[in-house]
Design a protein around this motif. Sequence first.
Motif, PDB file in Angstrom:
ATOM      1  N   ASP A  26       0.859  -1.186   0.000  1.00 43.86           N
ATOM      2  CA  ASP A  26       0.000   0.000   0.000  1.00 43.86           C
ATOM      3  C   ASP A  26       0.895   1.236   0.000  1.00 43.86           C
ATOM      4  OD1 ASP A  26      -1.940   1.954   0.370  1.00 43.86           O
ATOM      5  OD2 ASP A  26      -2.284   1.457   2.468  1.00 43.86           O
ATOM      6  N   PHE A  41      -2.286   3.545  -3.665  1.00 43.18           N
ATOM      7  CA  PHE A  41      -2.154   2.461  -4.636  1.00 43.18           C
ATOM      8  C   PHE A  41      -1.919   1.187  -3.841  1.00 43.18           C
ATOM      9  CE2 PHE A  41      -0.729   6.277  -6.842  1.00 43.18           C
ATOM     10  CZ  PHE A  41      -1.502   6.223  -7.989  1.00 43.18           C
ATOM     11  N   TYR A  81      -1.622  -3.038  -4.019  1.00 45.30           N
ATOM     12  CA  TYR A  81      -1.380  -4.107  -5.001  1.00 45.30           C
ATOM     13  C   TYR A  81      -0.754  -5.321  -4.336  1.00 45.30           C
ATOM     14  CZ  TYR A  81       3.323  -2.081  -4.868  1.00 45.30           C
ATOM     15  OH  TYR A  81       4.548  -1.601  -4.455  1.00 45.30           O
ATOM     16  N   ARG A 101      -3.016  -8.376  -8.229  1.00 46.18           N
ATOM     17  CA  ARG A 101      -4.154  -7.450  -8.182  1.00 46.18           C
ATOM     18  C   ARG A 101      -3.642  -6.048  -7.911  1.00 46.18           C
ATOM     19  NH1 ARG A 101      -7.276  -8.867  -3.562  1.00 46.18           N
ATOM     20  NH2 ARG A 101      -5.449  -9.914  -2.787  1.00 46.18           N
ATOM     21  N   CYS A 102      -4.414  -5.077  -8.347  1.00 51.66           N
ATOM     22  CA  CYS A 102      -4.055  -3.673  -8.119  1.00 51.66           C
ATOM     23  C   CYS A 102      -5.332  -2.856  -8.055  1.00 51.66           C
ATOM     24  CB  CYS A 102      -3.168  -3.177  -9.263  1.00 51.66           C
ATOM     25  SG  CYS A 102      -2.693  -1.440  -9.091  1.00 51.66           S
ATOM     26  N   TRP A 103      -5.412  -1.948  -7.123  1.00 52.54           N
ATOM     27  CA  TRP A 103      -6.540  -1.032  -7.059  1.00 52.54           C
ATOM     28  C   TRP A 103      -6.089   0.268  -6.412  1.00 52.54           C
ATOM     29  CZ3 TRP A 103      -5.894  -5.339  -4.118  1.00 52.54           C
ATOM     30  CH2 TRP A 103      -5.918  -5.211  -2.721  1.00 52.54           C
ATOM     31  N   THR A 104      -6.878   1.281  -6.604  1.00 53.24           N
ATOM     32  CA  THR A 104      -6.558   2.598  -6.043  1.00 53.24           C
ATOM     33  C   THR A 104      -7.678   3.034  -5.109  1.00 53.24           C
ATOM     34  OG1 THR A 104      -7.604   3.806  -7.844  1.00 53.24           O
ATOM     35  CG2 THR A 104      -5.242   3.308  -8.079  1.00 53.24           C
ATOM     36  N   ALA A 105      -7.353   3.958  -4.254  1.00 51.07           N
ATOM     37  CA  ALA A 105      -8.342   4.559  -3.362  1.00 51.07           C
ATOM     38  C   ALA A 105      -8.015   6.034  -3.237  1.00 51.07           C
ATOM     39  CB  ALA A 105      -8.313   3.878  -1.995  1.00 51.07           C
TER      40      ALA A 105
END
Length: 148
Positions: A96, A105, A107, A114-118
């Motif tokens: 993170d 970010f 992942y 996997r990868c995601w943003t907030a």
Amino acid sequence: MLQTLRGRMNKPMASRIAPAAKHTPIVFVFLTLSVCSSVSSTKSTDPTPTPWPLQFHSILFMNYSGALEIIDLWYDWPNGRNFNIMQDQLGELVYDLEWNNGTSFVYTLDSPKRCWTAQLEVGILRPNWLDGANYLGQEKVDGFLCNV
């Protein structure tokens, strides 16, 4: 003067102590007031939080009511980022990267990747984030004495 001292020393003990005994109440009051005033003047003040270093590394062991996690934290205020490597007990590693503008970010590098943003409303904590906080005292939490 030597004669005067010898004369006093030859007197019975009671007559030598009697003059001092007259002043005992005054001395006692003076000492009592001195102790009381020194206690009140040295009364401990509430603890003041120390700002965080601008950069540091820390390993945190977290217990979320039985769900255990290790967080490898890298704090970097001058560059506006906070990097966490998190691992649940027997779980995968999650990375993170948090920025001062509130962007995160998150992942994984293990399969499946996997990868995601907030986007959060706040960025990382500033080093002096406790400035202006009100000290509430001490409280026992799970057997530990904590400042709150």
